[in-house]
Scaffold this motif. Structure first.
Motif, PDB file in Angstrom:
ATOM      1  N   CYS A  41      -3.826   2.451   1.833  1.00 53.67           N
ATOM      2  CA  CYS A  41      -2.812   1.387   1.938  1.00 53.67           C
ATOM      3  C   CYS A  41      -2.952   0.620   3.258  1.00 53.67           C
ATOM      4  O   CYS A  41      -2.872  -0.625   3.285  1.00 53.67           O
ATOM      5  N   ASP A  42      -3.164   1.358   4.334  1.00 54.40           N
ATOM      6  CA  ASP A  42      -3.358   0.692   5.626  1.00 54.40           C
ATOM      7  C   ASP A  42      -4.641  -0.133   5.636  1.00 54.40           C
ATOM      8  O   ASP A  42      -4.700  -1.206   6.257  1.00 54.40           O
ATOM      9  N   ASP A  63      -0.369 -11.064  -2.377  1.00 56.70           N
ATOM     10  CA  ASP A  63       0.848 -10.257  -2.499  1.00 56.70           C
ATOM     11  C   ASP A  63       0.717  -9.146  -3.547  1.00 56.70           C
ATOM     12  O   ASP A  63       1.492  -8.177  -3.514  1.00 56.70           O
ATOM     13  N   ASP A  64      -0.230  -9.266  -4.456  1.00 56.67           N
ATOM     14  CA  ASP A  64      -0.386  -8.271  -5.533  1.00 56.67           C
ATOM     15  C   ASP A  64      -1.441  -7.214  -5.216  1.00 56.67           C
ATOM     16  O   ASP A  64      -1.718  -6.352  -6.064  1.00 56.67           O
ATOM     17  N   LEU A  65      -2.032  -7.253  -4.054  1.00 55.93           N
ATOM     18  CA  LEU A  65      -3.138  -6.339  -3.753  1.00 55.93           C
ATOM     19  C   LEU A  65      -2.689  -4.882  -3.697  1.00 55.93           C
ATOM     20  O   LEU A  65      -3.414  -3.981  -4.139  1.00 55.93           O
ATOM     21  N   SER A  70      -3.119   0.547  -6.087  1.00 56.66           N
ATOM     22  CA  SER A  70      -2.580   1.792  -6.663  1.00 56.66           C
ATOM     23  C   SER A  70      -3.041   1.979  -8.107  1.00 56.66           C
ATOM     24  O   SER A  70      -3.405   3.090  -8.532  1.00 56.66           O
ATOM     25  N   LEU A  71      -3.060   0.892  -8.875  1.00 49.54           N
ATOM     26  CA  LEU A  71      -3.514   0.977 -10.264  1.00 49.54           C
ATOM     27  C   LEU A  71      -4.995   1.316 -10.341  1.00 49.54           C
ATOM     28  O   LEU A  71      -5.418   2.108 -11.198  1.00 49.54           O
ATOM     29  N   LEU A  72      -5.793   0.738  -9.428  1.00 56.38           N
ATOM     30  CA  LEU A  72      -7.228   1.037  -9.424  1.00 56.38           C
ATOM     31  C   LEU A  72      -7.491   2.515  -9.148  1.00 56.38           C
ATOM     32  O   LEU A  72      -8.324   3.145  -9.827  1.00 56.38           O
ATOM     33  N   LYS A  73      -6.787   3.090  -8.184  1.00 59.54           N
ATOM     34  CA  LYS A  73      -6.977   4.514  -7.888  1.00 59.54           C
ATOM     35  C   LYS A  73      -6.601   5.391  -9.081  1.00 59.54           C
ATOM     36  O   LYS A  73      -7.294   6.377  -9.384  1.00 59.54           O
ATOM     37  N   GLN A 102      -8.278  -7.688 -11.067  1.00 60.19           N
ATOM     38  CA  GLN A 102      -9.388  -8.537 -10.630  1.00 60.19           C
ATOM     39  C   GLN A 102      -9.317  -8.847  -9.134  1.00 60.19           C
ATOM     40  O   GLN A 102     -10.344  -8.946  -8.455  1.00 60.19           O
ATOM     41  N   ASP A 103      -8.102  -8.981  -8.590  1.00 58.50           N
ATOM     42  CA  ASP A 103      -7.968  -9.345  -7.174  1.00 58.50           C
ATOM     43  C   ASP A 103      -8.478  -8.238  -6.252  1.00 58.50           C
ATOM     44  O   ASP A 103      -9.225  -8.496  -5.304  1.00 58.50           O
TER      45      ASP A 103
END
Length: 249
Positions: A41-42, A63-65, A70-73, A102-103
């Motif tokens: 996260c950091d 803002d959605d990163l 979290s979803l990617l992990k 995608q972002d």
């Protein structure tokens, strides 16, 4: 030797430690399986702050990163489990590119991409050569770094706002700046006298000098020379005749 080089590089690039460290999230081998939920996260925050303008220009929703990270992990852990060491990003793109992440995948590509050319490095070296010339060999490394930062990192002159620099210049002096300073009257008078003397000298040099008859009219000068020669011949003849008469007497 390797230890000395490592130490020198660490000292030279000490201020870049955080920026280099956040790139580790692009390597699956650095992902901790036990604490994967809070990992990275950091790093995502650091990447966002560092490349915010670049990401925005590429259409990334900054803002959605965090949510996409979290979803990617979660997706990677559920699919590959304990085999993260063998996962490749090309497989991740192929499997999860259409699941709304995608972002964050674009951010991963940015961290994994090396510069295609060395134009930036070459431009920096050229600027250093133009800054530290043969006449500035005694320029210290600190001052050279400051000059390089000004040349490479400062904004374009058309977009530069000098207000902050002017305020710093006004308040940095121990004594107040003399904005209405002007040269004294004595200095002005002495300069005016010097100018008058120079004008007089130039005027004297330009005054026409008296010309002789030879310089004004060459033909008249030849006539005068001929008459002078005739007169001298007549005088010699008369002197000769007088002497002959005296001898005959």
């Amino acid at each position: 030797m390797v230890t000395g080089m490592t130490k020198a590089i660490s000292i030279r690039f000490a201020d870049l430690g955080d920026e280099v460290k956040f790139t580790e999230i692009a390597n699956f081998r650095n992902w901790p399986m036990e604490e994967l939920k809070d990992y990275g996260c950091d790093h995502v925050d650091a990447v966002t702050n560092r490349f915010k303008d670049t990401l925005t220009q590429q259409g990334v929703h900054v803002d959605d990163l965090h949510d996409q990270w979290s979803l990617l992990k979660t997706l990677v852990q559920n699919k590959y489990g304990n085999k993260l060491n063998t996962v490749k990003w090309t497989h991740v793109w192929y499997c999860f590119s259409d699941m709304g992440i995608q972002d964050i995948l674009t951010v991963m590509d940015l961290l994994r991409t090396l510069p295609a050319t060395s134009v930036v490095n070459e431009a920096s070296f050229n600027q250093m050569k133009m800054t530290k010339t043969n006449r500035r060999q005694r320029l210290s490394n600190k001052h050279l770094d400051d000059c390089m930062v000004i040349q490479l990192e400062s904004t374009d002159i058309l977009n530069f706002d000098p207000t902050e620099a002017i305020n710093k210049w006004m308040t940095s002096s121990k004594q107040p700046r003399r904005l209405t300073y002007a040269r004294s009257t004595c200095n002005k008078n002495s300069e005016q006298q010097d100018e008058d003397i120079m004008i007089q000298e130039v005027t004297q040099d330009e005054e026409p000098r008296n010309t002789t008859v030879a310089e004004s009219d060459p033909e008249t000068a030849d006539d005068c020379d001929y008459e002078t020669d005739c007169d001298s011949d007549n005088e010699q003849t008369e002197d000769f005749n007088d002497r002959m008469v005296k001898e005959l007497q």
